[in-house]
Design an enzyme around this catalytic site. Structure first.
Site, PDB file in Angstrom:
ATOM      1  N   ASP A 103       0.834  -1.202   0.000  1.00  0.00           N
ATOM      2  CA  ASP A 103       0.000   0.000   0.000  1.00  0.00           C
ATOM      3  C   ASP A 103       0.874   1.260   0.000  1.00  0.00           C
ATOM      4  O   ASP A 103       2.033   1.213   0.403  1.00  0.00           O
ATOM      5  CB  ASP A 103      -0.886   0.042   1.260  1.00  0.00           C
ATOM      6  CG  ASP A 103      -1.879  -1.109   1.298  1.00  0.00           C
ATOM      7  OD1 ASP A 103      -2.188  -1.660   0.227  1.00  0.00           O
ATOM      8  OD2 ASP A 103      -2.324  -1.441   2.410  1.00  0.00           O
TER       9      ASP A 103
HETATM   10  N1  URA Z   1      -1.326  -5.947   3.773  1.00  0.00           N
HETATM   11  C1  URA Z   1      -1.790  -4.684   3.818  1.00  0.00           C
HETATM   12  O1  URA Z   1      -2.821  -4.428   4.398  1.00  0.00           O
HETATM   13  N2  URA Z   1      -1.093  -3.725   3.204  1.00  0.00           N
HETATM   14  C2  URA Z   1       0.069  -3.950   2.560  1.00  0.00           C
HETATM   15  O2  URA Z   1       0.675  -3.022   2.036  1.00  0.00           O
HETATM   16  C3  URA Z   1       0.543  -5.268   2.510  1.00  0.00           C
HETATM   17  C4  URA Z   1      -0.172  -6.250   3.126  1.00  0.00           C
END
Ligand code: URA
Length: 226
Positions: A103
């Site tokens: 993310d």
């Molecule tokens: N899980 C998440 O919620 N975000 C990420 O960036 C990776 C795994």
């Protein structure tokens, strides 16, 4: 191929940097010191040495990055800054793509490669590559929640596969999952009535974030991945 291009593609630095390496007489082609960046070499036949170490030219390249927050995991985007902007000049960007996604606000280990087949294989639901995350949480977490996370929780109609979870400090956990559903870690914590306030991936397969600085990029070998 031009010698300066070859040296850059072997990860020795930018064109400008390799030019100065050449001037200092540290590069040999078939045993002879070569200083001219424009000289031509046969990348799969000639023996090129830097500091008496033979340089290998390979078609596929693998890089790991300690991703900073604020960058999206995409090759390009019309509005957002992408992880590609974090790559230093010596990285060969041609056909390079991130493997999976972190993310925008997540930090940590991200693999990038121009090996499309491996990229596909690592992302396949059957591949079950282990990914470990360090998460800081809004609230305390108890052993009951840890057990739920390990056994599988409902993240919007999908029950997560068995995982490993460990409390490592106050409101801090390590969570190892074998899948990569969208926002998976955040959703798993929501499923136990908590919230991730900081997330960092610390491993991907055999690759470890270790002491990498935020934003740092390293080249790795394919056998170091899984
Ligand atoms: N899980 C998440 O919620 N975000 C990420 O960036 C990776 C795994």
């Amino acid at each position: 191929m031009r010698l300066d291009k070859f040296l850059t593609e072997c990860g020795l630095g930018s064109r400008k940097e390799v030019k100065s390496l050449l001037t200092s007489g540290k590069v040999k082609v078939n045993g002879e010191i070569v200083k001219n960046p424009q000289s031509n070499i046969k990348e799969n036949e000639d023996k090129v040495e830097y500091n008496n170490r033979v340089l290998e030219y390979s078609k596929f390249r693998y890089y790991i990055m300690n991703k900073k927050a604020g960058y999206i995991t995409a090759v390009e985007d019309p509005r957002e800054k992408t992880v590609m902007e974090l790559l230093p000049e010596w990285v060969i960007k041609k056909e390079l793509a991130p493997v999976g996604r972190l993310d925008k606000d997540t930090e940590g280990l991200l693999l990038l490669t121009n090996d499309g087949q491996l990229n596909h294989k690592l992302l396949a639901p059957k591949s079950h590559v282990e990914k470990t995350y360090y998460a800081e949480l809004e609230k305390d977490i108890n052993s009951e929640d840890i057990e739920k996370l390990e056994n599988g929780v409902d993240i919007g109609g999908y029950i997560t596969m068995p995982a490993k979870a460990e409390i490592i400090g106050e409101k801090k956990i390590h969570l190892t999952i074998k899948e990569g559903k969208f926002h998976q870690v955040k959703k798993m914590l929501e499923a136990v009535d908590n919230k991730v306030i900081y997330l960092k991936r610390i491993s991907f397969g055999k690759l470890l974030l270790d002491d990498m600085e935020l934003g740092e990029v390293r080249e790795v070998k394919v056998e170091d991945i899984i």
